[in-house]
Structure formats: C-alpha cells, structure tokens
Design a protein around this motif. Sequence first.
Motif, short mmCIF file in Angstrom:
data_model
loop_
_atom_site.label_atom_id
_atom_site.label_comp_id
_atom_site.label_asym_id
_atom_site.label_seq_id
_atom_site.Cartn_x
_atom_site.Cartn_y
_atom_site.Cartn_z
N GLU A 74 0.81 -1.22 0.00
CA GLU A 74 0.00 0.00 0.00
C GLU A 74 0.84 1.27 0.00
OE1 GLU A 74 -2.48 -0.75 3.46
OE2 GLU A 74 -4.25 -0.85 2.15
N GLU A 75 1.95 1.26 0.77
CA GLU A 75 2.71 2.49 0.87
C GLU A 75 3.31 2.91 -0.48
OE1 GLU A 75 5.41 -0.75 2.81
OE2 GLU A 75 3.27 -0.23 2.73
N ILE A 76 3.64 1.95 -1.32
CA ILE A 76 4.16 2.28 -2.65
C ILE A 76 3.07 2.91 -3.50
CG2 ILE A 76 5.01 1.27 -4.81
CD1 ILE A 76 7.16 1.51 -2.68
N VAL A 77 1.86 2.36 -3.43
CA VAL A 77 0.74 2.92 -4.18
C VAL A 77 0.48 4.36 -3.73
CG1 VAL A 77 -1.75 2.74 -4.58
CG2 VAL A 77 -0.33 0.68 -4.57
N LEU A 78 0.49 4.58 -2.44
CA LEU A 78 0.20 5.92 -1.92
C LEU A 78 1.31 6.91 -2.28
CD1 LEU A 78 -1.23 4.93 1.58
CD2 LEU A 78 -2.50 5.60 -0.48
N GLN A 79 2.56 6.46 -2.29
CA GLN A 79 3.65 7.34 -2.70
C GLN A 79 3.50 7.73 -4.16
OE1 GLN A 79 7.44 5.44 -1.80
NE2 GLN A 79 6.81 5.04 0.31
N ALA A 80 3.15 6.77 -5.01
CA ALA A 80 2.96 7.07 -6.43
C ALA A 80 1.80 8.04 -6.63
CB ALA A 80 2.73 5.78 -7.21
N ALA A 81 0.71 7.82 -5.91
CA ALA A 81 -0.45 8.71 -6.02
C ALA A 81 -0.08 10.14 -5.60
CB ALA A 81 -1.60 8.18 -5.18
N GLN A 82 0.75 10.26 -4.57
CA GLN A 82 1.19 11.59 -4.14
C GLN A 82 2.00 12.27 -5.24
OE1 GLN A 82 0.35 13.07 -1.29
NE2 GLN A 82 1.51 14.92 -1.73
N GLN A 83 2.85 11.50 -5.91
CA GLN A 83 3.66 12.06 -6.99
C GLN A 83 2.81 12.47 -8.20
OE1 GLN A 83 7.25 12.50 -7.27
NE2 GLN A 83 6.87 12.49 -5.07
N ALA A 84 1.64 11.82 -8.35
CA ALA A 84 0.77 12.12 -9.49
C ALA A 84 -0.04 13.40 -9.32
CB ALA A 84 -0.19 10.95 -9.73
N LEU A 85 -0.07 13.95 -8.11
CA LEU A 85 -0.82 15.18 -7.88
C LEU A 85 -0.26 16.31 -8.76
CD1 LEU A 85 -1.15 15.08 -3.98
CD2 LEU A 85 -2.93 14.57 -5.67
N GLY A 86 -1.15 17.03 -9.41
CA GLY A 86 -0.72 18.13 -10.26
C GLY A 86 -0.29 17.72 -11.65
N LYS A 87 -0.31 16.43 -11.95
CA LYS A 87 0.07 15.96 -13.28
C LYS A 87 -1.15 15.94 -14.19
CE LYS A 87 4.29 15.20 -11.90
NZ LYS A 87 4.15 15.70 -10.52
N THR A 88 -0.88 15.95 -15.49
CA THR A 88 -1.97 15.88 -16.47
C THR A 88 -2.24 14.45 -16.93
OG1 THR A 88 -0.39 16.33 -18.26
CG2 THR A 88 -1.55 18.22 -17.28
N GLY A 89 -1.40 13.50 -16.54
CA GLY A 89 -1.61 12.12 -16.93
C GLY A 89 -0.58 11.21 -16.30
N VAL A 90 -0.83 9.91 -16.41
CA VAL A 90 0.05 8.89 -15.84
C VAL A 90 0.35 7.86 -16.92
CG1 VAL A 90 0.29 7.06 -14.11
CG2 VAL A 90 -0.85 9.21 -13.51
N ILE A 91 1.61 7.43 -16.99
CA ILE A 91 2.02 6.35 -17.89
C ILE A 91 2.63 5.24 -17.04
CG2 ILE A 91 3.54 5.68 -19.79
CD1 ILE A 91 3.45 8.58 -20.75
N GLY A 92 2.08 4.03 -17.16
CA GLY A 92 2.66 2.86 -16.53
C GLY A 92 3.57 2.17 -17.51
#
Length: 306
Positions: A74-92
Amino acid sequence: MNPFSFNTTPSLRMGAGLAGELGQITRPICGDRVLLVTDPGMMATGLVQQATDCLRAAGVEVTLFDQVQADPPEEIVLQAAQQALGKTGVIGFGGGSSLDVAKLAALLAASNQPLAEAYGIGNAQGPRLPLVLVPTTAGTGSEVTPISIVTTGASEKMGVVSPLLLPDMALLDPELTLGLPAHVTAATGIDAMVHAIEAYASVNANNNPISRALAVEALGLMGRMLLRAVQKPDDLEARTGMLLGSMLAGQAFANSPVAAVHALAYPIGGHYKVPHGLSNALVLPHVLRFNAQVAPQAYAALLPHV
C-alpha cells in the motif's frame, strides 16, 4: 444465451518500435506533465531512459516514480499517487506491478478517495487522470483489465476492481520484451495461459462467447510461442505472439473472471514471496485434476489449442 457485459481498454496500439513514438502517441491523451511509473529492474535495462527521452522530445515534462516492487504494498501505491498530484496524466511502464500501481496512482490522485475505500468490486470513485499503460512482460494482461492487486499488511492481498482502472490506451511494443530472462518469460507466460484457461472454464454468470473466443486464440498463440520465447529470447515473432496472447487472455479474464488457481496462488505469493506466475504453475495441475471431474467438456474443448 444469458445476458452479459464486456468491457476493455478503448484504444490499443501494437507494433514493433512503437515505444520510440511514445511522446507523440501519449501527449494528446496524457498532456504535457506526466508521471511515469516503473520499477528499479526496468531502470537497469535502459528502456526507461529511452522512454523519458521520447517524452521530453515531444515537449512532455516527466516525473519519474521508479520504486514499484513486486506485489506492491500500500505504501508504494500511496507514494505514487502523491507524486501524481498536479500531473496531467500517468504512464505505466513495466510489468504487471508497475501497471497496477499506475492505475491506482491515476485514480487516487484525481479522486482523493482513500485507498481503503476503493478495495472490492465497484467501490472506486472517479474521476481519474488520463492513463496509458505500456507492458514490458507478456503475462498479466493488466493493460486491458479493470483490476489492481495490492499487498496489505505483511502478506494479505486485496484488489480494486472497477472500469475506472481501464486505461485510455494500451501501447504494446514486443521489442520491449526482447531479451527477458527465461525464468521470467516462462512464469509470466504461464500466468497468461492460466488467465485464458480459467476465463474459458469459469462458472461466473458473465462467462460469455467473446471471452471464450479470446481465450481460445490466446491459448493457441501462447501454446505455440512460449517455448520459442524461452529458448530464443530475441525471437521477435515469438515475443509478438506472447504479448498479443497475454493481452487477449487479459481481455478474456477481465470479463469472465479467474477462479481457483488464482485464489490459491495469491496467498502462496503473499506468504512465501513466490512470483505470481510460478505460484500459478504450482497450483494449476492440481486444480485442473480436481475440476476435470465436473467440467470435462470445457477442458476437452481447450486441449487442441494448447
């Protein structure tokens, strides 16, 4: 015929070398400020650097999150979600774990929903950020499934299941899978084959003719190509067949869900840190032997395609 529903990723792009056009392809979808989600193993290959170079050449500002672990906690998911704030999109960009984390990062960053409230079927709330998934292994089919699996606590796994997790586009480039080690190729390939087998034989009420047709095609492709891909890691034709087969199997089981093999394999992986494909392989023959007593027609129909 019973009523059924079928959902999948709305846009698919497949072809050798497409990763070299990553910036041009994804900018219209994900905008000019993206989070690229991957893992340390992918970083070591140099492929991530090529991807970021392509994005930046297209005028995209890239933030890199490269801390994904197998069976992501879970902590990895939450860290990634925090980094995604303010972004216009996500690429996996990577294997199934990276794609699963990217899905949830895109969802949680836009919806502000607590992760704990999203677990289960249909509990996720939108919106989510624009999302493109680029698989680098042929196994999970995560690029076409509405599912993300997360490790909670020491060993328990829970899933978020929602159409919101289907990306806007899946980009499949078999060149990204060239040279994968034999043990990774074998384990991920078995995982995809199990997806096809279980989707075809599922007793779920949504088992449907589209999923069954996709499962048969997927199993045929992987049955022909898996050994070649293991023995000749740079065989582009074999890698293409495996990547396509994995995607088709993902579409199949996303709509006609998996069953006992995965139900037994998940706790093995959670408790003993066994790779998911390997845990599937360990369980598969025993489940088939048990199920064959009550579903011989389904397995007999699949046999010629293996």
